[in-house]
Each structure stands twice: as C-alpha cells, then as structure tokens.
Design an enzyme around this catalytic site. Structure first.
Site, PDB file in Angstrom:
ATOM      1  N   ASP A  84       0.562  -1.328   0.224  1.00 57.79           N
ATOM      2  CA  ASP A  84       0.004  -0.389   0.064  1.00 57.79           C
ATOM      3  C   ASP A  84       0.813   1.071   0.021  1.00 57.79           C
ATOM      4  OD1 ASP A  84       1.195   0.045   2.468  1.00 57.79           O
ATOM      5  OD2 ASP A  84      -0.118  -0.526   3.806  1.00 57.79           O
ATOM      6  N   GLU A 110       0.128  -9.190  -1.118  1.00 55.76           N
ATOM      7  CA  GLU A 110      -0.680  -8.520   0.582  1.00 55.76           C
ATOM      8  C   GLU A 110      -1.955  -8.076   0.390  1.00 55.76           C
ATOM      9  OE1 GLU A 110       2.225  -7.057   3.703  1.00 55.76           O
ATOM     10  OE2 GLU A 110       1.023  -5.516   3.595  1.00 55.76           O
ATOM     11  N   GLU A 165      -2.099   4.738   2.752  1.00 58.05           N
ATOM     12  CA  GLU A 165      -1.927   3.331   2.738  1.00 58.05           C
ATOM     13  C   GLU A 165      -3.291   3.128   2.090  1.00 58.05           C
ATOM     14  OE1 GLU A 165      -0.109   5.250   4.838  1.00 58.05           O
ATOM     15  OE2 GLU A 165       1.432   4.923   4.997  1.00 58.05           O
ATOM     16  N   HIS A 191       6.367   4.961  13.046  1.00 59.94           N
ATOM     17  CA  HIS A 191       6.853   6.457  12.168  1.00 59.94           C
ATOM     18  C   HIS A 191       5.611   6.866  10.962  1.00 59.94           C
ATOM     19  CE1 HIS A 191       5.606   2.447   9.933  1.00 59.94           C
ATOM     20  NE2 HIS A 191       5.434   3.443   8.542  1.00 59.94           N
ATOM     21  N   ARG A 237       2.284   8.632   9.125  1.00 63.11           N
ATOM     22  CA  ARG A 237       2.258  10.309   8.999  1.00 63.11           C
ATOM     23  C   ARG A 237       1.066  10.843   9.736  1.00 63.11           C
ATOM     24  NH1 ARG A 237       4.477   9.427   4.271  1.00 63.11           N
ATOM     25  NH2 ARG A 237       5.120  10.840   3.393  1.00 63.11           N
ATOM     26  N   HIS A 256      13.816   5.303  12.406  1.00 64.36           N
ATOM     27  CA  HIS A 256      13.281   5.770  11.272  1.00 64.36           C
ATOM     28  C   HIS A 256      13.990   6.997  10.696  1.00 64.36           C
ATOM     29  CE1 HIS A 256      10.927   6.242   6.687  1.00 64.36           C
ATOM     30  NE2 HIS A 256      10.004   4.627   7.401  1.00 64.36           N
TER      31      HIS A 256
HETATM   32  C1  UD1 Z   1       7.226   5.420   3.025  1.00 64.85           C
HETATM   33  C2  UD1 Z   1       5.474   4.575   3.373  1.00 64.85           C
HETATM   34  C3  UD1 Z   1       4.502   3.914   3.920  1.00 64.85           C
HETATM   35  C4  UD1 Z   1       5.068   2.726   4.986  1.00 64.85           C
HETATM   36  C5  UD1 Z   1       7.411   3.673   4.749  1.00 64.85           C
HETATM   37  C6  UD1 Z   1       7.861   2.435   5.504  1.00 64.85           C
HETATM   38  C7  UD1 Z   1       3.825   5.966   1.256  1.00 64.85           C
HETATM   39  C8  UD1 Z   1       3.453   7.119   1.042  1.00 64.85           C
HETATM   40  N1  UD1 Z   1       4.660   6.150   2.614  1.00 64.85           N
HETATM   41  O1  UD1 Z   1       6.490   6.116   4.572  1.00 64.85           O
HETATM   42  O2  UD1 Z   1       3.437   3.480   3.645  1.00 64.85           O
HETATM   43  O3  UD1 Z   1       4.892   2.437   5.897  1.00 64.85           O
HETATM   44  O4  UD1 Z   1       7.523   3.850   4.194  1.00 64.85           O
HETATM   45  O5  UD1 Z   1       8.628   2.572   6.505  1.00 64.85           O
HETATM   46  O6  UD1 Z   1       4.724   5.309   0.456  1.00 64.85           O
HETATM   47  N2  UD1 Z   1      14.488   8.615   4.634  1.00 64.85           N
HETATM   48  C9  UD1 Z   1      15.587   8.369   4.160  1.00 64.85           C
HETATM   49  N3  UD1 Z   1      15.965   7.266   3.966  1.00 64.85           N
HETATM   50  C10 UD1 Z   1      15.675   5.668   3.678  1.00 64.85           C
HETATM   51  C11 UD1 Z   1      13.710   5.924   3.479  1.00 64.85           C
HETATM   52  C12 UD1 Z   1      13.365   7.263   3.971  1.00 64.85           C
HETATM   53  O7  UD1 Z   1      16.606   9.767   4.094  1.00 64.85           O
HETATM   54  O8  UD1 Z   1      16.320   5.023   3.286  1.00 64.85           O
HETATM   55  C13 UD1 Z   1      14.165   9.926   4.935  1.00 64.85           C
HETATM   56  C14 UD1 Z   1      13.927  10.705   3.275  1.00 64.85           C
HETATM   57  O9  UD1 Z   1      14.223  12.482   3.420  1.00 64.85           O
HETATM   58  C15 UD1 Z   1      11.907  10.926   2.987  1.00 64.85           C
HETATM   59  C16 UD1 Z   1      11.747  10.392   4.361  1.00 64.85           C
HETATM   60  O10 UD1 Z   1      12.271   9.540   5.010  1.00 64.85           O
HETATM   61  O11 UD1 Z   1      11.699  11.519   2.325  1.00 64.85           O
HETATM   62  C17 UD1 Z   1      10.519   9.798   4.686  1.00 64.85           C
HETATM   63  O12 UD1 Z   1       9.823   9.161   3.412  1.00 64.85           O
HETATM   64  P1  UD1 Z   1       8.517   8.708   2.706  1.00 64.85           P
HETATM   65  O13 UD1 Z   1       8.689   7.092   1.833  1.00 64.85           O
HETATM   66  O14 UD1 Z   1       8.029   9.280   2.087  1.00 64.85           O
HETATM   67  O15 UD1 Z   1       7.898   8.809   4.067  1.00 64.85           O
HETATM   68  P2  UD1 Z   1       7.278   7.349   4.892  1.00 64.85           P
HETATM   69  O16 UD1 Z   1       7.353   7.648   6.464  1.00 64.85           O
HETATM   70  O17 UD1 Z   1       9.122   6.529   5.149  1.00 64.85           O
HETATM   71  N1  UDP Z   2      12.448  -3.332  10.500  1.00 67.42           N
HETATM   72  C1  UDP Z   2      13.417  -3.662  10.254  1.00 67.42           C
HETATM   73  N2  UDP Z   2      14.385  -2.563  10.931  1.00 67.42           N
HETATM   74  C2  UDP Z   2      14.028  -2.070  11.663  1.00 67.42           C
HETATM   75  C3  UDP Z   2      12.629  -0.809  11.349  1.00 67.42           C
HETATM   76  C4  UDP Z   2      12.194  -2.261  11.977  1.00 67.42           C
HETATM   77  O1  UDP Z   2      14.371  -4.391   9.243  1.00 67.42           O
HETATM   78  O2  UDP Z   2      15.022  -0.287  12.131  1.00 67.42           O
HETATM   79  C5  UDP Z   2      11.271  -3.904   9.230  1.00 67.42           C
HETATM   80  C6  UDP Z   2      10.342  -4.522  10.673  1.00 67.42           C
HETATM   81  O3  UDP Z   2      10.956  -6.382  11.627  1.00 67.42           O
HETATM   82  C7  UDP Z   2       9.263  -5.143   9.704  1.00 67.42           C
HETATM   83  C8  UDP Z   2       9.223  -4.239   8.466  1.00 67.42           C
HETATM   84  O4  UDP Z   2      10.745  -3.325   8.816  1.00 67.42           O
HETATM   85  O5  UDP Z   2       9.393  -6.297   8.886  1.00 67.42           O
HETATM   86  C9  UDP Z   2       7.903  -2.804   8.791  1.00 67.42           C
HETATM   87  O6  UDP Z   2       8.506  -1.376   8.043  1.00 67.42           O
HETATM   88  P1  UDP Z   2       7.796  -0.348   8.520  1.00 67.42           P
HETATM   89  O7  UDP Z   2       7.546  -0.455   9.909  1.00 67.42           O
HETATM   90  O8  UDP Z   2       8.980   0.613   8.391  1.00 67.42           O
HETATM   91  O9  UDP Z   2       6.896  -0.620   7.524  1.00 67.42           O
HETATM   92  P2  UDP Z   2       5.361  -0.807   7.563  1.00 67.42           P
HETATM   93  O10 UDP Z   2       5.518  -1.867   7.907  1.00 67.42           O
HETATM   94  O11 UDP Z   2       4.989  -0.072   8.749  1.00 67.42           O
HETATM   95  O12 UDP Z   2       4.817  -0.138   6.344  1.00 67.42           O
END
Ligand code: UD1
Ligand code: UDP
Length: 371
Positions: free
Chosen positions: A96, A118, A132, A208, A210, A241
């Site tokens: 999602d 999923e 999502e 983490h 939104r 995160h």
């Molecule tokens: C995204 C997904 C969310 C999922 C989450 C898992 C969307 C809109 N959101 O949210 O559904 O639950 O990932 O973690 O698709 N960043 C880094 N390095 C990384 C990852 C993220 O620097 O490896 C920082 C960047 O500044 C980026 C920000 O995190 O702009 C937000 O990342 P984004 O993918 O937009 O949102 P998430 O909250 O991670």
């Molecule tokens: N996870 C990880 N390292 C971390 C935190 C989470 O590998 O430091 C794993 C966790 O076990 C799960 C996945 O990341 O498999 C969940 O990701 P996240 O919570 O970012 O996203 P969501 O599932 O809420 O979309």
C-alpha cells in the site's frame, strides 16, 4: 517463460518481496526482473543486501522532503520507458505504499497485467492510514491477480466485487523468517549486541506513520520516558526511522536516558531477532503486527485502527492509540498482569506458514496457463 517484473521501493516492501523474488529467480519457468524505485534509499538497500537481491533497474527517486505528489510523479515517469522496453507479462507490486500504487498505475498505462501481493487489507477509513488505505484500494481496482494473505482479506475484496484472480496465500512476511531468524543470532548492530536480555525486560519500539507525525510520536515518547522512570527493570530499544519528521521529536525527547537506546534502523535479521527476544513491542508498523505473532510477543499498536484484525483476534495485538496515559496504562498492564501477558503471548500466527511465495508462484502459473 513468464516474464515477471517485481517493482518495489520501501523497506517493508523489500522485506516482504525479497523472499518471493528469490523463489521466482529459482523457478525455471519464470524470467524474474526486479526494478526498485528507491522511494527509500538506505532502508531499501539494507534489505536488498541482506537477501542478496540485485535489481536490474533502480529509479533512485528518494529526496529529502519528498511529498506524495513527487513520489507518484517520479515513479510514473521513471517506469514509462522501462516498461515499454521490457514488456513484462506480469508486474508484481506489494501492499500500500505510494510506490505500489504508482507502479500499478504505470503498469496499467503500459497494458501489463498486475499482481498485487498482500491484497485486500482495509480499514475503510480513507485517511487512516494515510495515504495507504487509498493506495491499496486503487491498486485493487487495477490488478488482475490478488494475493490475499488471509481469508478475511479475500472477503474484503469480495465485498468490493473482486472475486476473479483472488488467491489466499498467507503473507510473505513469514517467508522471510527462514532467512533471518536464528536461535544463536549474533547482532550485527553494536548497541544491540551489548543488550542485557537477562537482567532487563527489553521493550522494542518503532513509530513512523504520517498520522502520528503531528503529535502522536511525541505522546508516545513521553509515555516511554514515564515508563522508564517508573520501572528500572525496563530497557527500551527504538530503531528510529530515517524520516526527519520522525527523528526530530524522538531524538529531542528521548536522547538522554540511559535505559532508552535509540539506534538507526537495523537490518532485517537484527530486527527479527530483536523482536523474538523482546518482552513486548510498541509500534505503529504494519509489518511488525504480522511478524510478532510468530514470536509470541504482545504488540501494543500505536494507532486508532488496524487493517490486521486477524492478529487482534489471535490475541497478540491490541490497538491502543497514542494517548500518553493510555500507552503507560496498557504497558503497565502487560508488566503487572501475568494473565494478560500470557493471553497475549501465545505464539500462533494467522498470517500463514512461511510458504506464501510458493502459492503465489503456483497462482501466477495457473493464470498464464489459462490466459
Ligand atoms: C513510507 C510509506 C509507508 C510505509 C513506510 C515504511 C508512502 C507514502 N509511505 O513512509 O506506507 O509504512 O514507508 O517505512 O508510501 N528516508 C531516508 N532514507 C531512507 C528512507 C527514508 O532518508 O532509507 C527519509 C527521506 O528524507 C524521505 C523521508 O524519510 O524523504 C520519508 O520517506 P517516505 O517514503 O516519503 O515516507 P515514509 O514515512 O518512510
Ligand atoms: N524493520 C527493520 N529494521 C528496523 C525497523 C523495522 O528491519 O529498524 C522491519 C520490521 O521487522 C518489518 C518492517 O521493517 O519487517 C516494517 O517496516 P515499517 O514499519 O517501516 O513499515 P510498515 O510495515 O509499517 O509499512
């Protein structure tokens, strides 16, 4: 040969798609290609490295301060040429995220069939989780094949009139365990390797979402501080995160307590083995709600709803929101009430048996044999 292109971009998609990609790569009837959007960079690469999955294409779209619109636009523009050139028989997307929806839409524009891994999770509240819930509803409209993890998710799809191409497969999250969970695991992360699981009750925390970025995460941090003060036997571990919207409040509020360990995100094997050794888990993560029941670890969900009611029914997961007093009260109940802890820590996982990838591949073959 059936040409299957798996497209994903964030940590949870990678963790749940890599076991499937490994199975696709090992199948003689399938030509498997991986394209990553890199909506996440470091957190995606960590999972790709752990599983040894090498993408053929990498759109490398992540930007600091990216918005839903920039992610969507960059994915669609980045995939246009690539799909035109590769012409896969099937595009697989997962879950999602905005990568999932935008990749499904790109595949539709290129007239490629879409398989949704999923599929069928719903809260029926389009703003929670945001974005999502809408991403997965829209992906369901586009997909030809729907890999529902449970009977409940199949029923959700049926209620929307989606009956064809639906397969109940279990969740590939559990397929990942055979690569990650080891009884004698030595943590890679230095802070984790020095944790004293004998003398402390270790509580693992992640948050983490939104919806929680406008106060919820701060409320949870205050609850953690209060719990740490009141219970010297507790040690909190919070892999934070990389989103700046998460790091700012967490480090501001929690950085100076000796029994609250803040780390960068840890790799998937460290995380799964940390979950398996924790006393309980505080999280707003979707994936962790699916993983924790396998370890028999209670999960207090820092959200107002869940699209994973099976884990609530199984008893492992309880939805508690982010109100500070409620988080403290629910955590203390688990600490003090042995019956409540026992009730929530029974290890039975409603999300499958670790063989979802095999069922997905069998369904793909069945579909292409008939079409
Ligand atoms: C995204 C997904 C969310 C999922 C989450 C898992 C969307 C809109 N959101 O949210 O559904 O639950 O990932 O973690 O698709 N960043 C880094 N390095 C990384 C990852 C993220 O620097 O490896 C920082 C960047 O500044 C980026 C920000 O995190 O702009 C937000 O990342 P984004 O993918 O937009 O949102 P998430 O909250 O991670
Ligand atoms: N996870 C990880 N390292 C971390 C935190 C989470 O590998 O430091 C794993 C966790 O076990 C799960 C996945 O990341 O498999 C969940 O990701 P996240 O919570 O970012 O996203 P969501 O599932 O809420 O979309």
């Amino acid at each position: 040969m059936i040409k299957v292109m798996s497209i994903f971009g964030t940590r949870p998609e990678a963790i749940k798609m890599c076991p499937l990609v490994k199975a696709l790569e090992a199948d003689g009837d399938i030509d498997s290609i991986v394209a990553v959007t890199a909506q996440h960079r470091e957190m995606l690469d960590s999972a790709l490295d752990y599983f040894g999955v090498r993408p053929k294409y990498d759109l490398n779209i992540m930007k600091r301060g990216q918005t839903l619109s920039t992610i969507t636009a960059d994915v669609i523009l980045g995939l246009e040429e690539l799909l035109k050139n590769e012409r896969p028989d099937l595009v697989l997307v997962h879950g999602d995220t905005t990568t999932s929806f935008a990749a499904a839409l790109s595949a539709f524009y290129a007239k490629c069939a879409v398989g949704h891994v999923e599929a069928g999770l719903r809260t029926y509240d389009k703003y929670s989780p945001y974005p999502e819930e809408m991403n997965r509803c829209l992906t369901s409209r586009i997909a030809e094949l729907h890999f529902a993890p449970t009977e409940h998710s199949r029923e959700n799809l049926a209620a929307e009139g989606i009956m064809r191409g639906v397969y109940v497969t279990g969740n590939t999250a559990l397929d990942a365990f055979k690569y990650t969970v080891k009884p004698d695991w030595k943590f890679d992360d230095k802070r984790l390797s020095s944790l004293d699981f004998e003398h402390y009750r270790v509580i693992t925390v992640t948050a983490h979402r939104r919806e929680n970025q406008s106060g919820g995460i701060e409320n949870v941090c205050r609850a953690i501080l209060e719990l740490a003060e009141r219970h010297p036997e507790l040690l909190f571990v919070y892999p934070v995160h990389l989103s700046p919207a998460v790091r700012e409040p967490v480090f501001r509020l929690l950085d100076s307590h000796e029994r609250i360990i803040l780390t960068d995100p840890v790799d998937v094997a460290d995380m799964h083995n940390l979950l398996s050794r924790s006393y309980f888990i505080l999280t707003d993560s979707g994936g962790i709600q699916e993983e924790a029941p396998s370890f028999g670890k209670p999960v207090l969900v820092l959200r107002s709803e869940t699209e994973r009611p099976e884990a609530v029914e199984a008893g492992t997961v309880k939805v508690i929101g982010t109100d500070t007093a409620r988080v403290v009260a629910e955590a203390e109940r688990l600490l003090c009430d042995k019956d409540e802890y026992r009730r929530m820590s029974e290890a039975k996982n409603p999300y499958g048996d670790g063989h979802a990838s095999e069922r997905i591949i069998a369904a793909i073959k069945e579909y292409f044999a008939a079409n």
